[in-house]
Design a protein around this motif. Sequence first.
Motif, PDB file in Angstrom:
ATOM      1  N   ASP A 132      90.750  -2.288 -17.918  1.00  0.00           N
ATOM      2  CA  ASP A 132      91.366  -1.676 -19.114  1.00  0.00           C
ATOM      3  C   ASP A 132      89.867  -1.816 -20.174  1.00  0.00           C
ATOM      4  O   ASP A 132      89.119  -2.616 -19.676  1.00  0.00           O
ATOM      5  N   ALA A 170      96.249  -6.368 -16.216  1.00  0.00           N
ATOM      6  CA  ALA A 170      94.765  -6.089 -16.247  1.00  0.00           C
ATOM      7  C   ALA A 170      93.893  -7.173 -15.498  1.00  0.00           C
ATOM      8  O   ALA A 170      94.270  -8.334 -15.772  1.00  0.00           O
ATOM      9  N   ASP A 171      92.939  -6.672 -14.288  1.00  0.00           N
ATOM     10  CA  ASP A 171      92.027  -7.701 -13.886  1.00  0.00           C
ATOM     11  C   ASP A 171      90.904  -7.720 -14.465  1.00  0.00           C
ATOM     12  O   ASP A 171      90.259  -9.093 -14.403  1.00  0.00           O
ATOM     13  N   LEU A 189      88.425  -6.381 -17.578  1.00  0.00           N
ATOM     14  CA  LEU A 189      88.710  -5.875 -19.236  1.00  0.00           C
ATOM     15  C   LEU A 189      87.190  -5.798 -19.818  1.00  0.00           C
ATOM     16  O   LEU A 189      86.502  -6.811 -19.706  1.00  0.00           O
ATOM     17  N   ILE A 234      91.928 -13.005 -16.496  1.00  0.00           N
ATOM     18  CA  ILE A 234      91.342 -11.643 -16.602  1.00  0.00           C
ATOM     19  C   ILE A 234      89.858 -11.677 -16.740  1.00  0.00           C
ATOM     20  O   ILE A 234      89.509 -12.673 -17.531  1.00  0.00           O
ATOM     21  N   THR A 235      89.217 -11.048 -15.977  1.00  0.00           N
ATOM     22  CA  THR A 235      87.773 -11.198 -16.087  1.00  0.00           C
ATOM     23  C   THR A 235      87.317 -10.262 -17.224  1.00  0.00           C
ATOM     24  O   THR A 235      87.649  -9.296 -17.253  1.00  0.00           O
ATOM     25  N   VAL A 236      86.609 -10.947 -18.227  1.00  0.00           N
ATOM     26  CA  VAL A 236      86.232 -10.040 -19.557  1.00  0.00           C
ATOM     27  C   VAL A 236      84.760 -10.093 -19.620  1.00  0.00           C
ATOM     28  O   VAL A 236      84.157 -11.023 -19.496  1.00  0.00           O
ATOM     29  N   MET A 264      94.637  -9.815 -25.998  1.00  0.00           N
ATOM     30  CA  MET A 264      94.869 -10.324 -24.976  1.00  0.00           C
ATOM     31  C   MET A 264      96.356 -10.273 -24.018  1.00  0.00           C
ATOM     32  O   MET A 264      96.484 -10.209 -22.895  1.00  0.00           O
ATOM     33  N   LYS A 282      96.886  -6.927 -22.478  1.00  0.00           N
ATOM     34  CA  LYS A 282      96.233  -6.464 -21.586  1.00  0.00           C
ATOM     35  C   LYS A 282      96.871  -7.103 -20.248  1.00  0.00           C
ATOM     36  O   LYS A 282      96.777  -6.736 -19.312  1.00  0.00           O
ATOM     37  N   ARG A 283      97.068  -8.434 -20.461  1.00  0.00           N
ATOM     38  CA  ARG A 283      97.826  -9.005 -19.526  1.00  0.00           C
ATOM     39  C   ARG A 283      99.006  -8.468 -18.960  1.00  0.00           C
ATOM     40  O   ARG A 283      99.543  -8.451 -17.639  1.00  0.00           O
ATOM     41  N   GLY A 337      90.309 -14.820 -21.540  1.00  0.00           N
ATOM     42  CA  GLY A 337      90.385 -13.986 -20.510  1.00  0.00           C
ATOM     43  C   GLY A 337      90.568 -14.820 -19.233  1.00  0.00           C
ATOM     44  O   GLY A 337      91.605 -14.690 -18.484  1.00  0.00           O
TER      45      GLY A 337
END
Length: 514
Positions: free
Chosen positions: A164, A274-275, A277, A311-313, A266, A269-270, A306
């Motif tokens: 995302d 999303a993995d 972002l 989530i990896t941001v 956030m 996105k979760r 994240g």
Amino acid sequence: MILKTIFLGLEAGGKSIVIMNGDDAERLGVLSLGRVAIRFNGEEKTAIVHKSSKLADPGTIGVCKRVWSDLGLSEGAEVVVEAASFPDSLYFIRNKLAGRKLGSDEMREIVEDTVAEKLSDVELSAFVTALHSFGLDLDEATYLSLAMIETGRTMKLDGGPIVDKHSIGGVPGDKTTLLVVPLVAAAGLLIPKSSSRAITSPAGTADRAEVLMPVTLDLDEMRGVVERTGGAVVWGGAVHLAPADDIFVKVEYPLSIDPLLLPSIMSKKRAVGADLLVVDIPTGRGAKVKTIGEADLLAKDFMEIGSRLGITVRCAVTYGEEPIGSAIGPALEAREALEALMNMGTAPDLVDKATAIAGMILEMAGRSDGKVLAEELLRSGRAVEKMREIIAAQGGDPDITPDDIVVGEERLTIESGRPGHVLWINNSSVAEVAKAAGCPKDRGAGILLHKKIGEVVGEGEPLFTIVAERTSNLRRAQERLEKARILAVGDRMEMLIHEVKERPVVKRSFNLDR
């Protein structure tokens, strides 16, 4: 107390509100903005009370649309009305007003009561103001994000990784998403993009996308589009991913504050699973974030939250001192985005930004030379083919061309009174004039820039054109232009910015679009 219902037909901003006669309210011991529990046919609803002797006679209760539909009421139906106690979440809000840190359970209860409409506008304003005044540390931002996820809907997609992107906004004309989504999807990744409509800007991503295709898809429809095409661009308000955020935004807007920026982004996105972002942080004069140092600090917070949410941001600190591309306004921007996807060479800065962000996403997903790959996907036509797939899957015309997009016919072109270079462009003024021209409600309204920062201008050359659908709006934009200077032309940057002769009333521009 048993009262007969009167349907008021009030939307009441989607809130659960009733109007009681003052005598009835007094007998129940309820003050204005207090609460009552309303029971009918085994169902119960808590509502906020307003008093009026004109709208509600003794023995009756005026009911707004939300309460009416939730309880399935009919005109004159008899309901049981009792005073309701204050929710515990109100005491947690008071703690935050005193500067105390809130825990996970406290944040969750505040959000649950917000979604259940148990808190009045005054109480919600107090909560948002407390967050603005005392701030959220990363623990509180995480608790708030999780609570917003748990009180909304979530989407599960097979395969992965799910990727995302999101921009914190603040720069007019940023139609980057309309390129990034098909670029990433064309590379075989899944990118379910939920986007906002304009709140303070001339156009939100959902407004731009709606020119090309329907965006009011529900969660199941969105999932189906992503499963078929790899990508989607839908209006977040229709999929109800984090309904608390939609309520908080309505409080933030009139106060011109935005303390929920991180948890708002956030949580959504979760919610879409999303993995990976990429967060776009436009930076510079006229943007939300003014300096690279501030942008880096914000990026650090995004990356930390994240990691806590799984989530990896990565963050893209981008140039935000002028509009992206030359078009501002829903239809004008949709047309420019489609032209860029078709390699018509009309907006090199838009293409540069979109391929850079898409490239970051591709590299996070394990592809090498991400920007080069994104540029090839665009150049080869695979990106525009993918966009047409997405448009068709969302119910639009896949054969749409830039010429098919209707824009306003009322025009006013401003020409330069001297030769030189464009020294600066005021993003806030661009947004103000575009909105005066009718944006975002009038899709075909907006501004077309003919020159960007650093470009050479001859005397009498056009600088920008205001576009409107109605003469009255064009006139209003022209009046607004007299107070809002959009750009400056000169040989060099002048050292005197402006002279202050009287004590000024400082009006800060406020951008709230997410």
